[in-house]
Design a protein around this motif. Structure first.
Motif, PDB file in Angstrom:
ATOM      1  N   PRO A 343     -14.364  19.517 -34.802  1.00 17.23           N
ATOM      2  CA  PRO A 343     -14.402  19.856 -33.374  1.00 17.23           C
ATOM      3  C   PRO A 343     -13.362  19.072 -32.574  1.00 17.23           C
ATOM      4  O   PRO A 343     -12.759  18.120 -33.071  1.00 17.23           O
ATOM      5  N   GLU A 344     -13.167  19.489 -31.351  1.00 21.82           N
ATOM      6  CA  GLU A 344     -12.385  18.692 -30.416  1.00 21.82           C
ATOM      7  C   GLU A 344     -13.248  17.499 -29.997  1.00 21.82           C
ATOM      8  O   GLU A 344     -14.393  17.660 -29.592  1.00 21.82           O
ATOM      9  N   THR A 346     -13.667  13.837 -27.801  1.00 22.53           N
ATOM     10  CA  THR A 346     -13.208  12.926 -26.754  1.00 22.53           C
ATOM     11  C   THR A 346     -13.606  11.505 -27.128  1.00 22.53           C
ATOM     12  O   THR A 346     -14.435  11.280 -28.018  1.00 22.53           O
ATOM     13  N   LYS A 421     -13.248  12.463 -40.553  1.00 22.11           N
ATOM     14  CA  LYS A 421     -13.279  13.924 -40.560  1.00 22.11           C
ATOM     15  C   LYS A 421     -13.937  14.449 -41.829  1.00 22.11           C
ATOM     16  O   LYS A 421     -14.702  15.424 -41.794  1.00 22.11           O
TER      17      LYS A 421
END
Length: 432
Positions: A343-344, A346, A421
């Motif tokens: 996912p993106e 933050t 990841k």
């Protein structure tokens, strides 16, 4: 005999509901075993002796219910895999079995058979209940069990059950609703037997171990929230009282030889004498093996003996084989979680680890992590980070994880991100 109308319990049309991810907390085994500890269970009871635990009526409500049974039956109608099946028995928990056997049934017959007095067994019901499958797999992970863990479901009217028998696997009964009377041997008649056996007085085979008459038995009535764990090979019979809904969480072993096979194959393929097999001979075979073949076999066994001694001196040689046995999908239709897309993220996004899902072993210069999709390998310098992840109770951000290295220069930020990841893709690291 008390008559229960199962149409009133299971007859309402129950459409299949969309599956939502199960919230696992890493304490599934301990919650199941309360009030005893997991350590006491493993060291004193599991596969050794029978264990009966009393629980409160709502103890298993989050695991299963009549409504979840209806939903599983609705999903099960679409399962073609024969490992998921329904059978019925018209026996009544007798001390000695008769010739009546379990009969195959289909979903449309369940209520009719129950109302007619049959016990219904839904084998591998976890194949029709994804939440149940994930829960069972979490138990398997927390026990580091190399075999198969699955779930069967038993529904019994009053006076119906199964006669005296034993199973070749550990059977753990969770009483969900109603009551059931159990009669069981305190210890196994035969430790880890090769097959299930039914006791038929005067007809039972010679290789079943101790007979019921020679063993100590207990009799209990299970109420909702109660648990009974029987070792493989423990004689037992069961009978519903009023009615009974129960789950059987089973632990089927995987033969230890399976873990030795890769080691033996590597040895055999690296040795010309093993690759070629015994020599051809022209001698007549009259009463005994030709001497050249006999000598050849003895020489190979001597090589095998020396190889085994080397493994004994270096048991880490079996590390990967054992870890692989923890990851291989059980033979019950269970499927691993598919690889997740990245996912993106933050800097404020928080993550967590399901504690029981992160296990690792340091082997040579690598850290090996077993997961649903096989073995993951990381550099040894990542050990402080994996240790922290495997014990971290609160959520965390990726920038926080980057500070957990013992030496900041051990891994670059890009390298660390690539490792995180991999953990995320395999369902070990999860977004909060």
């Amino acid at each position: 005999m008390k008559i229960t109308d199962f149409n009133s319990i299971l007859g309402d049309s129950s459409s299949e509901e969309a599956h939502t991810p199960t919230n696992l907390n890493g304490r599934e085994l301990q919650e199941l075993l309360n009030p005893i500890s997991c350590e006491e269970f493993v060291n004193s009871y599991f596969a050794r002796a029978s264990l009966n635990l009393e629980g409160h009526p709502q103890k298993f409500d989050h695991i299963f219910s009549w409504e979840k049974l209806k939903q599983a039956l609705a999903r099960g109608q679409h399962i073609a895999d024969g490992r998921y099946n329904i059978t019925a028995s018209f026996t009544a928990g007798e001390d000695s079995s008769n010739t009546r056997r379990m009969m195959q049934a289909n979903h449309n017959q369940v209520i009719e058979l129950l109302n007619a007095g049959a016990t219904i067994c839904i084998t591998n019901i976890h194949m029709a209940d994804p939440s149940l499958a994930q829960w069972a797999q979490a138990i398997r992970t927390q026990l580091n069990f190399t075999g198969t863990v699955g779930v069967n479901c038993y529904v019994s009217p009053d006076g119906s059950g199964l006669p005296m028998h034993y199973d070749k696997r550990v059977a753990t009964t969770l009483q969900i609703a109603g009551k059931k009377r159990w009669k069981f041997s305190v210890e196994p008649a035969k430790v880890w037997p090769n097959s299930n056996e039914v006791f038929q007085e005067g007809e039972t085979g010679d290789d079943v171990g101790k007979l019921p008459a020679d063993m100590e038995f207990r009799e209990v009535v299970l109420n909702p929230g109660d648990l009974l764990c029987l070792p493989a090979g423990a004689w037992h019979s069961a009978r519903g009282m009023g009615f009974s809904l129960a789950l059987n969480l089973y632990f089927a072993p995987r033969n230890l030889f399976d873990q030795f096979i890769p080691l033996l194959q590597n040895f055999a393929t690296s040795n010309e004498y093993w690759r070629g097999g015994p020599p051809a001979t022209l001698g007549k075979i009259q009463g005994k093996m030709p001497q050249t073949v006999s000598e050849y076999m003895r020489e190979r066994l001597d090589e095998f003996h020396k190889m085994a001694l080397e493994v004994i001196d270096s048991p880490d040689a079996l590390t990967e084989s054992w870890l692989t046995s923890l990851t291989q999908a059980p033979s019950t239709g269970w499927q691993p979680v598919p690889m997740l897309p990245i996912p993106e993220v933050t800097t404020e996004q928080r993550f967590r680890v399901e504690l029981s899902s992160l296990r690792f072993v340091k082997f040579q210069d690598k850290l090996i992590v077993p997961c649903d999709n096989g073995l993951l390998r990381f550099p040894a310098v990542l050990e402080p980070v994996l240790k922290r992840l495997s014990t971290e109770l609160s959520s965390f951000t990726i920038p926080e994880v980057l500070t957990w290295q013992e030496k900041p220069e051990s891994c670059s930020t890009n390298e660390m991100m690539s490792y995180l990841k991999i953990l995320y893709q395999n369902g070990i690291l999860k977004r909060v």
